[in-house]
Design a protein around this motif. Structure first.
Motif, mmCIF file in Angstrom:
data_model
loop_
_atom_site.group_PDB
_atom_site.id
_atom_site.type_symbol
_atom_site.label_atom_id
_atom_site.label_comp_id
_atom_site.label_asym_id
_atom_site.label_seq_id
_atom_site.Cartn_x
_atom_site.Cartn_y
_atom_site.Cartn_z
ATOM 1 N N SER A 20 0.845 -1.203 0.000
ATOM 2 C CA SER A 20 0.000 0.000 0.000
ATOM 3 C C SER A 20 0.873 1.243 0.000
ATOM 4 O O SER A 20 1.981 1.248 0.531
ATOM 5 N N VAL A 21 0.349 2.318 -0.590
ATOM 6 C CA VAL A 21 1.087 3.583 -0.680
ATOM 7 C C VAL A 21 0.224 4.686 -0.087
ATOM 8 O O VAL A 21 -0.970 4.761 -0.355
ATOM 9 N N TYR A 22 0.848 5.546 0.711
ATOM 10 C CA TYR A 22 0.159 6.646 1.375
ATOM 11 C C TYR A 22 0.963 7.923 1.190
ATOM 12 O O TYR A 22 2.170 7.879 0.993
ATOM 13 N N LYS A 23 0.269 9.059 1.292
ATOM 14 C CA LYS A 23 0.989 10.327 1.195
ATOM 15 C C LYS A 23 0.582 11.245 2.332
ATOM 16 O O LYS A 23 -0.504 11.124 2.897
ATOM 17 N N LEU A 24 1.482 12.154 2.633
ATOM 18 C CA LEU A 24 1.255 13.167 3.662
ATOM 19 C C LEU A 24 1.840 14.472 3.156
ATOM 20 O O LEU A 24 3.036 14.545 2.851
ATOM 21 N N ALA A 25 0.990 15.498 3.016
ATOM 22 C CA ALA A 25 1.440 16.809 2.536
ATOM 23 C C ALA A 25 1.665 17.727 3.736
ATOM 24 O O ALA A 25 0.870 17.742 4.674
ATOM 25 N N HIS A 26 2.760 18.448 3.686
ATOM 26 C CA HIS A 26 3.105 19.424 4.723
ATOM 27 C C HIS A 26 3.075 20.816 4.107
ATOM 28 O O HIS A 26 3.084 20.971 2.891
ATOM 29 N N GLU A 27 3.114 21.828 4.948
ATOM 30 C CA GLU A 27 3.235 23.197 4.450
ATOM 31 C C GLU A 27 4.580 23.339 3.749
ATOM 32 O O GLU A 27 5.528 22.625 4.040
ATOM 33 N N GLY A 28 4.664 24.271 2.808
ATOM 34 C CA GLY A 28 5.912 24.511 2.105
ATOM 35 C C GLY A 28 6.130 23.553 0.952
ATOM 36 O O GLY A 28 7.267 23.302 0.565
ATOM 37 N N ASN A 29 5.057 22.964 0.434
ATOM 38 C CA ASN A 29 5.141 22.039 -0.704
ATOM 39 C C ASN A 29 6.020 20.826 -0.424
ATOM 40 O O ASN A 29 6.748 20.356 -1.300
ATOM 41 N N ILE A 30 5.975 20.337 0.792
ATOM 42 C CA ILE A 30 6.713 19.127 1.156
ATOM 43 C C ILE A 30 5.717 17.968 1.178
ATOM 44 O O ILE A 30 4.662 18.061 1.796
ATOM 45 N N VAL A 31 6.071 16.882 0.491
ATOM 46 C CA VAL A 31 5.195 15.720 0.422
ATOM 47 C C VAL A 31 5.983 14.470 0.784
ATOM 48 O O VAL A 31 7.069 14.240 0.261
ATOM 49 N N GLU A 32 5.428 13.676 1.704
ATOM 50 C CA GLU A 32 5.997 12.383 2.047
ATOM 51 C C GLU A 32 5.160 11.309 1.363
ATOM 52 O O GLU A 32 3.940 11.325 1.457
ATOM 53 N N ILE A 33 5.819 10.387 0.694
ATOM 54 C CA ILE A 33 5.152 9.237 0.099
ATOM 55 C C ILE A 33 5.698 7.999 0.807
ATOM 56 O O ILE A 33 6.915 7.780 0.827
ATOM 57 N N ALA A 34 4.802 7.195 1.387
ATOM 58 C CA ALA A 34 5.207 6.002 2.134
ATOM 59 C C ALA A 34 4.683 4.747 1.449
ATOM 60 O O ALA A 34 3.492 4.637 1.188
#
Length: 95
Positions: A20-34
């Motif tokens: 499975s793949v998940y994402k988390l967006a932060h302020e400042g156009n930072i994106v984590e993809i897990a």
């Protein structure tokens, strides 16, 4: 966008599966993809998720690493599942 994260329901722990793949967006156009690579208990029986994470920020290099979180912590952090991409199907040829 960040405020919306706090109002989403956490994932159900039993919905987190290997691959499975998940994402988390932060302020400042930072994106984590897990991407989940393992789900299971540690030596004490506490369920954990091992995942490969890539962190990207606009116009900057991204980095990748492997991390482990408790299953509940992972479910609370990564609430947005990413739909799996459909692999192209090979063309069928009539014989």
């Amino acid at each position: 966008m960040l405020a919306a994260h706090w109002f989403k329901q956490p994932l159900k722990a039993d919905a987190i599966k290997v691959g499975s793949v998940y994402k988390l967006a932060h302020e400042g156009n930072i994106v984590e993809i897990a991407k989940v690579v393992d789900v299971g208990p540690d030596a004490l029986g506490i369920p954990h998720v091992t995942y490969d994470v890539s962190v990207e920020r606009a116009r900057l290099a991204k980095y990748e690493e492997r991390r482990t979180l408790g299953l509940q912590s992972f479910a609370e952090r990564f609430r947005d599942a990413v739909a799996p991409e459909k692999a192209p199907q090979p063309a069928k040829h009539d014989a």
